[in-house]
Design a protein around this motif. Structure first.
Motif, PDB file in Angstrom:
ATOM      1  N   ARG A 199       0.850  -1.187   0.000  1.00 38.02           N
ATOM      2  CA  ARG A 199       0.000   0.000   0.000  1.00 38.02           C
ATOM      3  C   ARG A 199       0.891   1.243   0.000  1.00 38.02           C
ATOM      4  O   ARG A 199       1.172   1.843   1.043  1.00 38.02           O
ATOM      5  N   VAL A 215      -0.090   6.068   6.322  1.00 37.32           N
ATOM      6  CA  VAL A 215      -0.794   5.621   5.113  1.00 37.32           C
ATOM      7  C   VAL A 215      -0.310   4.216   4.738  1.00 37.32           C
ATOM      8  O   VAL A 215      -1.111   3.322   4.437  1.00 37.32           O
ATOM      9  N   ASP A 242      -6.082   7.160   5.182  1.00 42.26           N
ATOM     10  CA  ASP A 242      -6.243   7.081   3.734  1.00 42.26           C
ATOM     11  C   ASP A 242      -5.690   8.316   3.038  1.00 42.26           C
ATOM     12  O   ASP A 242      -5.223   8.252   1.910  1.00 42.26           O
ATOM     13  N   GLY A 248      -3.621   6.623   0.177  1.00 42.46           N
ATOM     14  CA  GLY A 248      -3.410   5.181   0.193  1.00 42.46           C
ATOM     15  C   GLY A 248      -3.827   4.506  -1.097  1.00 42.46           C
ATOM     16  O   GLY A 248      -3.282   3.471  -1.456  1.00 42.46           O
TER      17      GLY A 248
END
Lengths: 382, 302, 351
Positions: free
Chosen positions: C226, C322, C328, C350
């Motif tokens: 991510r 994040v 996010d 994210g």
């Protein structure tokens, strides 16, 4: 790469040992305004500013771009400061060109300067620091042994350094911006005192006050002028000052930096495809060393090119048409002056030191212990 | 005893000078550190102000405040001041045209040396500490320089890192300490935070010899501040036996014109009791007298 | 434009004095760590860029010594800014937009323990009118703080509350230098350093270093699950002279935030580089951050302030949340110059 980048404006100050007639903001302003005028622009048109200068200790102002922001009309804009030792003028131009090529900005003003007369360069470069042996006298003390190594390895003619000095000073006579205007014969250059054997006084660069600026724009904006210089390749490379088996005479970082810009510009035979080059030669012996490092001569044969006069204006491979660092050396600006001269050549605006019909030119800078390199290739053709 | 008679005689008297409206006003202003000029009938300005201009016309009585700055129109250097001169050290008398005026004022310039005097130079008034309404309320003029002193004084500490500290501690004991990262096997003097080939610290410390090969060098012929040896002397790169890269040091103990690339050299240490945490424990390197190393053996270090 | 993301972040604990480490010894471990986190080495890095200032150690070219902390063979593409490391991140971001390389290593290092930092920072001032007066950084910031009070925009209690909150947040930050549960009234009893600034309203002086790895497009996705995508990033400056600015606001931060798109979506958290408590209030307003935004979960610069590094650490602290899926959309900010003259703002997302 999102956009092509072109140089559409170039300005510089008259370089002198001491520009006591202007303040530091005044100095950079001269160069910036001249570049903007050349580009048919004003400060209002500028999207971002990239500024480069050598150690802040030269002027005693920490991050001088903060203080100089007003003189560059930077309020409300991004201003960015680069510092990569002697190559800083070159790497500053590279960063500016990347802002355009990446599509972040359309019109970037880049400026480099040094007002060395505000302090003593020797003091600013080598303060007495505890635990560090104080052994050496300035940059010459570091570079002279390298030059001796080159002479030995290449079995070079001992007059080569003097020939470069005569040639660069003759070129400088044609450049009204140059700091030194010296009409010197080979005999006069050879008769100068040895400072750091094998470097004579006449084979060293001066210490100057000066500034240079360029306006870099994208393809759309390049229509502003009839003669943009297109940036065809840019590169930077770094290696460490000392390591086992380091080739200090012909550093790999310099070779790779050159190869990188040639590859980007589609150049396979530099001496044939490049019309002229403005390279960073602070001690005259660096001309033959860099001719080899940059691929203009076979290893060990750079000095022959110089001795045969091939690097003069009007000859096969003109080097340092402006007179180079040997005539003008505001350290933080010296690299950008090389890049700017390359651009002037392909724009056909180099006046008395113009290479006839120059289409492709190399600008080059280095710094530290021959370890930081920056280069670009500019062309009159997109 | 002389044939001629002679005796000292002093003519001394303090007069009372009526200043009149124009000069009086000017001198009174000087007391307050204010410099003024007077307007002439044809629109000019005179400083010092006069009651009547060079054409015989009365000046207007209108006063204009001036900046106490001007230009030297002519000057003379007085190397030995006489009694009654405003300064007791060498100085210049000068004709000074105050900015915005049409005449010039006679005054003195405190310039230290005649080299600093030039017709056309800019000067500013230095006011006397005690002022009493005379032209000497201007103590003198001094050069206006187009720059300012910009003093910087900052106190720092210097703390060498752990690798360099190991090197300095070694020197204190008369040893030269290098460092090695086993993955690369190269010995660095001093030890490094990262081996250039592996990026790992050169944490295995080894002692290297105080002998080695002079690879390349320069002869320093210029004098400069803080120099330890008298020029000409030699500064060179030495690859110590057991190390894989050069250190830099002074080369001595041999006429400088006999110094060669490839020469074998050995450290000349200071007396043990003077050893500190400094590479300067080694005064210089001097020839060992052994045969020179062949070029090929040290070429990779150039 | 290519998408570029922060994929890893490492920092050294901020301490008042890091005794036995020179520049290279700060750089070597922190850069190694940042690369190791995503399983790469210097050989995999396309561009390396650092930020630092010579005036912290008081030595010209101090960044050259820092290169000695890197594996630099074969030679590397490398650059340096005489600014906070966050600006080095900006240069690296621009470099990655070219498309020819996919990864960049950004680092910075700052040892405040070597010199008189408040006096050193006076050297950023106008050399004609201000430097000779010795306007140290605390006094300069205090002029700004007093202006806020005079304008009725804040009180000393507000400053104290900012300090208390940041240092409480820092309790969860193993790298912070000053942390704890302080009381507002307790802080308001501290003597003034320069009124109205008390010691706790000012950041500490720290020694530290930080490193971030950036990667573009697919390369970022390969390196980490991510990535913290840089959705917008911009920086702006203001006139230099304090007397020509409204010190109670930050038009440059506001403009940079607009350009970076801060207001385009909900902000979960913001890491603001506010070396003085009152500056957080100015920045919050400039960036348009409401009370719902978690500001400086790391404790911010009031908990640890290694000059030239604290800004990059803001990016790292925001990104790491994040990367870990705890936020996010995060904002990272860095400032440079006296009284927030120059500001850099980025939005990290994210997805």
């Amino acid at each position: 790469m999102a956009e092509q980048c072109a140089v559409v404006g170039i300005g510089q100050t008259k370089h002198r040992e001491s520009r006591r007639d202007v303040s530091m903001p005044g100095l950079i302003r001269i160069a910036a305004l001249e570049a903007l005028e050349d580009a048919d622009m004003t400060f209002k048109d500028v999207d971002a500013i990239v500024i480069g200068t050598a150690p802040d200790m030269f002027e005693g102002i920490m991050m001088p771009e903060l203080f100089l922001a007003d003189a560059l009309g930077a309020a409300g804009k991004p201003i960015f400061r680069v510092h990569t030792a002697g190559s800083v003028g070159g790497s500053t131009a590279v960063v500016a060109s990347h802002l355009v090529q990446a599509g972040v900005h359309e019109k970037v003003l880049t400026v480099a300067f040094e007002k060395q007369s505000e302090s003593n360069a020797m003091w600013a470069l080598s303060p007495a620091i505890p635990f560090q042996p104080q052994l050496v006298a300035g940059a010459g003390g570091y570079f002279a042994p390298l030059i001796r190594s080159y002479i030995r390895r290449a079995d070079a003619h001992p007059d080569t350094g003097c020939m470069v000095a005569v040639k660069d000073r003759a070129h400088g006579m044609l450049n009204p911006h140059a700091h030194l205007h010296l009409d010197q014969s080979l005999e006069e250059v050879k008769a100068a005192p040895m400072l750091w054997d094998p470097i004579r006084y006449s084979e060293t660069c001066p210490s100057s006050d000066g500034a240079v600026a360029m306006v870099l724009v994208n393809q759309q904006q390049a229509k502003r002028v009839k003669n943009p210089a297109w940036v065809k390749g840019t590169s930077v490379r770094t290696e460490r000052t000392f390591f086992a088996g380091r080739d200090q005479v012909n550093p790999r970082a310099g070779q790779q930096c050159a190869k990188d810009v040639y590859d980007q510009a589609g150049i396979t035979n530099p001496p044939v495809e490049i019309d002229c080059a403005e390279i960073y030669v602070p001690f005259s012996w660096f001309e033959p060393m860099w001719l080899e490092n940059l691929g203009f001569a076979e290893e060990g044969l750079g000095w022959k090119m110089t001795m045969e006069g091939k690097t003069k204006l009007g000859a096969d491979m003109p080097i340092n048409m402006s007179g180079g660092v040997m005539c003008t050396n505001p350290i933080g600006a010296s690299g950008m002056l090389r890049f700017a001269e390359a651009a002037r050549q392909v724009r056909g605006t180099a006046d008395q030191h113009q290479v006839d019909g120059a289409k492709v030119a190399l600008g080059h800078a280095f710094g530290g212990g021959s370890q930081f390199f920056a280069a670009w290739i500019v062309s009159s053709e997109r | 005893m002389s044939d001629f008679l002679s005796a000292p005689y002093v003519l001394q008297y303090t007069y009372t000078r009526s200043t009149g409206p124009v000069i009086g006003r000017f001198l009174e202003s000087l007391r307050y550190g204010v410099l003024e000029g007077v307007r002439t009938a044809d629109g000019g300005v005179l400083c010092p102000p006069l009651e009547y201009d060079e054409k015989g016309e009365a000046t207007t009585g209108e006063f204009i405040q001036l900046r106490p700055v001007g230009t030297v129109k002519s000057w003379t250097w007085v190397p030995e001041p006489r009694k009654g001169h405003p300064l007791d050290r060498p100085f210049a008398f000068a004709l000074i045209q105050i900015d915005g005026t049409d005449n010039a004022m006679v005054h003195v310039v405190d310039a230290e040396k005649p080299k600093r005097m030039k017709t056309g130079m800019r000067v500013r008034a230095r006011w006397a500490e005690e002022r009493n309404g005379t032209i000497r309320d201007i103590a003198c003029f001094e050069p206006v320089l187009p720059y300012l002193p910009g003093p910087v004084h900052l106190d720092y500490d210097v703390r060498p890192g752990q690798h360099y500290t190991a090197f300095l501690r070694g020197l204190q004991e008369g040893k030269l300490i290098g460092g090695c990262d086993s993955q690369s096997g190269k010995v660095y003097v001093p030890p490094r935070a990262a081996d250039p080939f592996t990026g790992n610290p050169t944490s295995e410390y080894v002692e290297v010899a105080d002998t080695g090969v002079l690879t390349t060098f320069t002869i320093i012929r210029i004098p400069f501040e803080g120099q330890k040896l008298k020029p000409p002397y030699c500064f060179g790169a030495i690859v110590l036996d057991g190390a894989d890269m050069p250190i830099y040091h002074l080369i001595s103990g041999v006429p400088y014109d006999q110094i060669r690339m490839g020469m074998r050299v050995k450290a000349k240490w200071k007396p043990r009791e003077e050893w500190e945490t400094s590479l300067e424990n080694i005064l210089y390197f001097e020839p060992t007298g052994e045969p020179d190393a062949p070029f090929e053996s040290y070429e990779e270090h150039l | 434009m290519r998408n570029v993301a922060i994929v890893s972040f490492a920092q050294l604990p901020s301490v008042r004095v890091s005794h036995a480490t020179d520049e290279a010894e700060l750089v070597q471990p922190v850069t190694s760590q940042a690369m190791k986190q995503v399983g790469i080495t210097q050989d995999d890095i396309g561009f390396t860029c650092s930020g630092s200032t010579d005036y912290l150690p008081g030595r010209p070219f101090s960044f050259v010594a820092a290169v000695d902390g890197l594996k630099a063979w074969p030679p590397i593409r490398e650059s340096h800014v005489e600014m906070d490391g966050a600006f080095a991140l900006y240069e690296a971001w621009v470099r990655l937009l070219h498309g020819d390389i996919d990864t960049a290593l950004v680092f910075s290092f700052g040892k405040c323990s070597l010199g008189p930092v408040p006096d050193v920072l006076n050297l950023q001032n106008d050399p004609y009118y201000v430097q000779p007066l010795g306007l140290d950084s605390i006094s300069a910031a205090a002029l700004q703080a007093q202006a806020l009070i005079d304008a009725g925009k804040a009180t000393e209690r507000d400053f104290a509350e900012v300090a208390v909150r940041n240092r409480k947040n820092a309790l969860g930050n193993p790298n912070a230098q000053i942390k704890g549960d302080f009381g507002v009234d307790e802080l308001l009893e501290e003597p003034y350093l320069s009124s109205p600034l008390r010691k706790s309203f000012c950041s500490p002086l720290s020694d530290s270093a930080a490193a971030i790895v950036l990667a573009a497009g697919d390369a970022a996705k390969k390196l980490t699950k991510r990535p913290a995508w840089i959705r917008g990033i911009d920086h702006r400056t203001e006139p230099h002279s304090l007397g020509q600015r409204d010190l109670t606001s930050s038009p440059s931060a506001k403009l940079a935030a607009e350009k970076a798109g801060v207001g385009k979506g909900k902000v979960d958290l913001a890491e603001l580089h506010a070396p003085f408590a009152h500056q957080e209030l100015i920045l919050r307003e400039a960036l348009g951050l409401g009370d719902d935004v978690n500001v400086n979960p790391s404790g911010g610069a009031l908990a640890a302030n290694s000059l030239m590094t604290a800004g990059l650490i803001r990016f790292g602290e925001a990104a790491s949340r994040v990367l870990a899926g705890k936020a996010d959309r995060a904002v990272a900010h860095t400032t440079n110059g006296v009284c927030l003259q120059h500001n850099l703002v980025a939005v990290l997302e994210g997805e």
